[in-house]
Design an enzyme around this catalytic site. Sequence first.
Site, PDB file in Angstrom:
ATOM      1  N   LYS A  54      -7.017  -0.980  11.927  1.00 18.33           N
ATOM      2  CA  LYS A  54      -6.599  -1.401  10.539  1.00 18.33           C
ATOM      3  C   LYS A  54      -5.470  -0.167  10.179  1.00 18.33           C
ATOM      4  CE  LYS A  54      -5.976  -1.505   5.648  1.00 18.33           C
ATOM      5  NZ  LYS A  54      -5.117  -0.579   4.885  1.00 18.33           N
TER       6      LYS A  54
ATOM      7  N   GLU B  29       0.864  -1.258  -0.125  1.00 19.00           N
ATOM      8  CA  GLU B  29      -0.038  -0.023  -0.072  1.00 19.00           C
ATOM      9  C   GLU B  29       0.904   1.323   0.097  1.00 19.00           C
ATOM     10  OE1 GLU B  29      -3.053  -0.075   2.987  1.00 19.00           O
ATOM     11  OE2 GLU B  29      -3.360   2.199   2.886  1.00 19.00           O
TER      12      GLU B  29
ATOM     13  N   HIS C 277      -2.195  10.303   0.209  1.00 14.59           N
ATOM     14  CA  HIS C 277      -2.161   9.046  -0.375  1.00 14.59           C
ATOM     15  C   HIS C 277      -2.137   9.333  -1.798  1.00 14.59           C
ATOM     16  CE1 HIS C 277      -3.378   4.884  -0.403  1.00 14.59           C
ATOM     17  NE2 HIS C 277      -4.387   5.088  -1.329  1.00 14.59           N
TER      18      HIS C 277
ATOM     19  N   ASP D 144       4.061 -15.095  11.161  1.00 11.97           N
ATOM     20  CA  ASP D 144       2.647 -15.168  10.709  1.00 11.97           C
ATOM     21  C   ASP D 144       1.742 -14.266  11.022  1.00 11.97           C
ATOM     22  OD1 ASP D 144      -0.118 -16.406  10.406  1.00 11.97           O
ATOM     23  OD2 ASP D 144       0.236 -18.183  11.496  1.00 11.97           O
TER      24      ASP D 144
END
Length: 442
Positions: A262, A82, A389, A278
């Site tokens: 998130k 991202e 962004h 993991d």
Amino acid sequence: MVTSRIPGFYKLPLVERRHAAAEVLGVKVSELESALGLGGFDVKTADKTIENVVGTYALPFALGLNLQMNGRDYLVPMVVEEPSVVAAASNAAKMARAGGGFFAESDEPIMIAQVQLDRVPDVREATRLLIDRKAELCELADRAVPNLIARGGGTRDVIVRDLGEGWLVVHLLVDCRDAMGANLVNTIAEAVSGRIALWTGGRIGLRILSNLADTRCVRIRCAIPPHALVAEGHAGERVRDGIVRASEFASRDPYRAATHNKGIMNGIDPVVIATGNDWRAVEAGAHAFAARSGRYSPLATWRISRGALNEARPAEGEEEGWLVGEMELPLQLGIVGGTLRVHEGARFGLMVSGVETAQELAMLAASMGLASNLAALRALATVGIQKGHMALHARSVAIAAGATGDLVESVALAIFEANNVTVDAARAELMKLTSSFASAAQ
Ligand code: MEV
């Protein structure tokens, strides 16, 4: 001592950036290139790692900068697709530096083995028996994992939980030292289950670790002076207040808390992946922990300091009016075994991190998580997330439109400034630039 401050790093062309990184890390450029050249994982090894392999799948490997934790600088290995995650977290880590960086602490690396039973004839009696024979059970468990005992780990405790209607679950708390511990814990669960069934008269069910590793938590804190938060046209105090309001929003609303968390995982997962850990386990643990009160909540919260003297916990470097961020979550990470055995890129990632224990790696990943959360809230509370962004996203759009080399930056800048970050606009800009180069060459 490594420094995590490399001014202008992002502006360097890739080749020079590799040279700068190698220099700071004290490795040869050829070592860096050989570790990461093919994504650190060749297809033959991949074929031996999982089933039905037809290829490998690469992601960008980047360095998170400016991070200081417990008084020491760290370069942070980050693998993520991202745009803006690495830049934003590095930028926020720089803000946190103004208040002394991140202060982190970690629990012992204890994982939970679950042995589930049902049809237990007398749950009270079974519980009493299991607790009385705790030492015997721990010894039996330890016999199944001699290598862990040799490394100083082992079974530390037994907890019995009554799940109602003859259901019972036995937790064995296992210190996994520098391993993530899934295999160790699963081995233990299977090794002791027969004895547990015999003692309790119950029917054995599942024998597996719990990913709600709340015995393996890290706690991170940072305190930032308002002047370090100033954003385009927004005074530091205003930014601070906006971040605190955003934190309150997450505490009041699970829909917002999910996005807030998130943003935290944006900083944590890339470190987890870069070091061969993991990430599904980490995600499962983080969100289960976020919901532990019965209501899904933010993992990190932000408040205004009332001054070190007034705080319950003496706060290092914290002063009145500073923005204070605090976070707690379980992090089940290892620095031995697992993917590290087969993945050269993961071994390189671990070397980059410079950590010596699994606990230190967990604290580092969590610090990047808090940095990432700060970056997101600061942007959201001021100019909004899209501006930064889009500036970075414009590069991927330029590449999608066919730009290569120096043209990527030129096309990206043009479409960003025109406020039209689309592949069509990028194609048009590319055509304009390439035809003007062509006519200049004639
Ligand atoms: C995007 O990947 C993450 C954010 O949505 C996090 C947040 O809203 O706090 C920006």
